[in-house]
Scaffold this motif. Structure first.
Motif, PDB file in Angstrom:
ATOM      1  N   GLN A  62      23.805  31.941  33.769  1.00 43.74           N
ATOM      2  CA  GLN A  62      22.793  32.940  34.118  1.00 43.74           C
ATOM      3  C   GLN A  62      21.718  33.077  33.050  1.00 43.74           C
ATOM      4  OE1 GLN A  62      25.179  36.409  34.746  1.00 43.74           O
ATOM      5  NE2 GLN A  62      25.790  35.766  36.789  1.00 43.74           N
ATOM      6  N   ASP A  63      21.828  32.344  31.979  1.00 42.86           N
ATOM      7  CA  ASP A  63      20.891  32.432  30.864  1.00 42.86           C
ATOM      8  C   ASP A  63      19.960  31.225  30.909  1.00 42.86           C
ATOM      9  OD1 ASP A  63      19.582  32.977  28.536  1.00 42.86           O
ATOM     10  OD2 ASP A  63      21.259  32.502  27.218  1.00 42.86           O
ATOM     11  N   PHE A  64      18.709  31.488  31.282  1.00 40.41           N
ATOM     12  CA  PHE A  64      17.756  30.393  31.482  1.00 40.41           C
ATOM     13  C   PHE A  64      16.627  30.410  30.458  1.00 40.41           C
ATOM     14  CE2 PHE A  64      19.102  31.574  35.955  1.00 40.41           C
ATOM     15  CZ  PHE A  64      20.123  30.646  35.992  1.00 40.41           C
ATOM     16  N   PHE A  98      15.380  22.944  32.891  1.00 44.64           N
ATOM     17  CA  PHE A  98      14.358  23.957  32.626  1.00 44.64           C
ATOM     18  C   PHE A  98      14.493  25.123  33.601  1.00 44.64           C
ATOM     19  CE2 PHE A  98      12.850  21.246  35.918  1.00 44.64           C
ATOM     20  CZ  PHE A  98      12.061  22.032  36.743  1.00 44.64           C
ATOM     21  N   ASP A  99      13.892  26.249  33.243  1.00 47.65           N
ATOM     22  CA  ASP A  99      13.865  27.433  34.101  1.00 47.65           C
ATOM     23  C   ASP A  99      12.903  27.163  35.251  1.00 47.65           C
ATOM     24  OD1 ASP A  99      13.511  29.901  35.320  1.00 47.65           O
ATOM     25  OD2 ASP A  99      13.141  30.990  33.459  1.00 47.65           O
ATOM     26  N   GLY A 100      13.454  27.017  36.442  1.00 50.03           N
ATOM     27  CA  GLY A 100      12.662  26.615  37.600  1.00 50.03           C
ATOM     28  C   GLY A 100      11.701  27.655  38.130  1.00 50.03           C
ATOM     29  N   VAL A 101      11.830  28.905  37.732  1.00 46.26           N
ATOM     30  CA  VAL A 101      10.910  29.937  38.228  1.00 46.26           C
ATOM     31  C   VAL A 101       9.872  30.342  37.180  1.00 46.26           C
ATOM     32  CG1 VAL A 101      12.550  30.820  39.924  1.00 46.26           C
ATOM     33  CG2 VAL A 101      12.447  31.869  37.661  1.00 46.26           C
ATOM     34  N   CYS A 102       9.932  29.754  36.003  1.00 45.59           N
ATOM     35  CA  CYS A 102       9.006  30.076  34.915  1.00 45.59           C
ATOM     36  C   CYS A 102       7.747  29.217  35.048  1.00 45.59           C
ATOM     37  CB  CYS A 102       9.705  29.814  33.583  1.00 45.59           C
ATOM     38  SG  CYS A 102       8.622  29.805  32.153  1.00 45.59           S
ATOM     39  N   ASN A 103       6.593  29.852  35.159  1.00 44.08           N
ATOM     40  CA  ASN A 103       5.340  29.109  35.292  1.00 44.08           C
ATOM     41  C   ASN A 103       5.062  28.242  34.067  1.00 44.08           C
ATOM     42  OD1 ASN A 103       4.805  30.137  37.842  1.00 44.08           O
ATOM     43  ND2 ASN A 103       3.578  31.830  37.055  1.00 44.08           N
TER      44      ASN A 103
END
Length: 131
Positions: A53-55, A8-13
């Motif tokens: 680079q695509d999250f 998963f995208d680790g910086v996406c809330n």
């Protein structure tokens, strides 16, 4: 039982909240997790020849097979207590499911915000996270 890996995208809330939801409803502890930005996540992306680079999608790795977008979400939901019924949506065409998924994915930062760093698991959750 070999664990399925959710990337998963680790910086996406929104993504982090989704991972918290999975942890709370994964009674059999079937899943483990890694952010796409982590060394582990980057290695999986390279292994499956995906952009490092695509999250913008959640990925599920189960028994060497990669699931993405709405299919990954439905495969995850089918193993969550109280949420297995969502798997019925697999009968909708993937193009329709992925269209809706894409709307949310493209707007997730503006709708839910973005963290400055990847989530830090609690002491109890640490064993569930890779990389």
């Amino acid at each position: 039982m070999q664990k399925d890996v959710i990337l998963f995208d680790g910086v996406c809330n929104f993504c982090n909240a989704s991972i918290n939801f999975v942890i709370d409803h994964d009674k059999s502890r079937r899943f483990c997790f890694a952010s796409l930005q982590s060394d582990y996540g980057q290695a999986i992306l390279r292994e499956y020849q995906r952009s490092v680079q695509d999250f913008d999608t959640v990925l599920l790795v189960r028994e060497g097979k990669l699931y993405e977008k709405s299919t990954a979400v439905l495969e995850i939901a089918r193993h969550l207590a109280g949420w297995r019924w969502l798997y019925l949506f697999r009968f909708l065409p993937t193009s329709i499911r992925d269209f809706v998924y894409g709307l949310i994915a493209r707007n997730r930062y503006s709708l839910f915000g973005k963290a400055d760093a990847c989530r830090i698991p609690t002491k109890e959750e640490r064993a569930l996270f890779l990389g």
